[in-house]
Design a protein around this motif. Structure first.
Motif: not given
Length: 256
Positions: A103-109, A129-137, A151-157, A159-160
């Motif tokens: 499988d693969r990683v499907r979310y980050v907590k 947020v920057e790390a998640v965007l860089a790895y897989d938005p 809030r910042l994650a949602e503003e960056a596009g 899914s939360t």
């Protein structure tokens, strides 16, 4: 009605065993798997991913501070650029284990002190947020409702996913009571299950001071290291099921 049920897993290290991952993976629908910084070693992480895939449980990367001695429950004032790279490193490490497991990683907590810090710490929240965007938005992120992180994650596009805690007490503001405070961790499985049902039904629950507080959630967490975690998770799942609530992952997993 439906809800995801998650647990923090993969937290053993070498000969030091914590929690019953195999039993919890037969109950929960999402696994927040440690990534080696706050807990877990490569063999533990791969084994946990393999067991999750066998059971059709969604794999999430539980990223934290580099703090094995403190189990990631101590705040560390990490410079934002370093924190971004630390989180990138952790996601990548767990994703490798998930991929060789099928499988693969499907979310980050985030975990522990990092999870709590980025409720209000804007710089660290932005770094994660920057790390998640860089790895897989396309990766969803999980956290506390109303947090700077979501809030910042949602503003960056991104899914939360809003998370509630089955076995933790809440303040009147909807944040977690610090672990060191009296009554911060709940233990009565039946009471926990009833509270979870109220959360799923979007009904208020009782805060630590006795006032009602409304907690919104897409996923419920049972801590894998809590005493009686398996019994609590099973009681929660059974109570929700008896009330007509489907226990289902928020993120899709591949067909076996």
């Amino acid at each position: 009605m439906r809800i995801d049920l998650n647990s923090d897993l993969g937290e053993s290290f070498g000969r030091w065993e914590l929690g019953d991952d195999a039993a919890l993976l037969s109950i929960v629908t999402s696994a927040n798997v440690a990534c080696g910084f706050h807990a877990g070693d490569p063999t533990v992480l791969r084994t946990t991913c393999e067991q999750a895939v066998e059971r059709g449980v969604t794999i999430g990367a539980q990223v934290g501070y580099r703090d094995l001695a403190g189990f990631g429950r101590r705040f560390i004032d990490v410079p934002p650029a370093d924190l971004t790279n630390d989180v990138l490193y952790q996601i990548g490490a767990l994703d490798a284990m998930a991929r060789v497991s099928g499988d693969r990683v499907r979310y980050v907590k985030p975990h522990g002190a990092l999870y709590n810090a980025i409720v209000r710490h804007e710089e660290q929240a932005a770094a994660v947020v920057e790390a998640v965007l860089a790895y897989d938005p396309a990766l969803p992120v999980m956290g506390l409702p109303g947090s700077a992180w979501l809030r910042l994650a949602e503003e960056a596009g991104l899914s939360t996913i809003q998370e509630a805690f089955a076995d933790r007490a809440y303040t009147p503001e909807g944040t977690l009571v610090p672990r060191g405070a009296s009554g911060a961790v709940l233990h009565d499985a039946a009471e926990i299950a009833e509270r979870c049902l109220r959360i799923v039904r979007r009904q208020p629950v009782t805060a630590v001071d006795g006032t009602p507080v409304l907690i919104e959630a897409d996923s419920l967490c049972v801590h894998g290291d809590s005493p009686g975690a398996v019994h609590i998770a099973r009681t929660v799942a059974d109570r929700l099921g008896s009330a007509g609530v489907a226990i289902a992952p928020f993120a899709a997993v591949p067909a076996s």
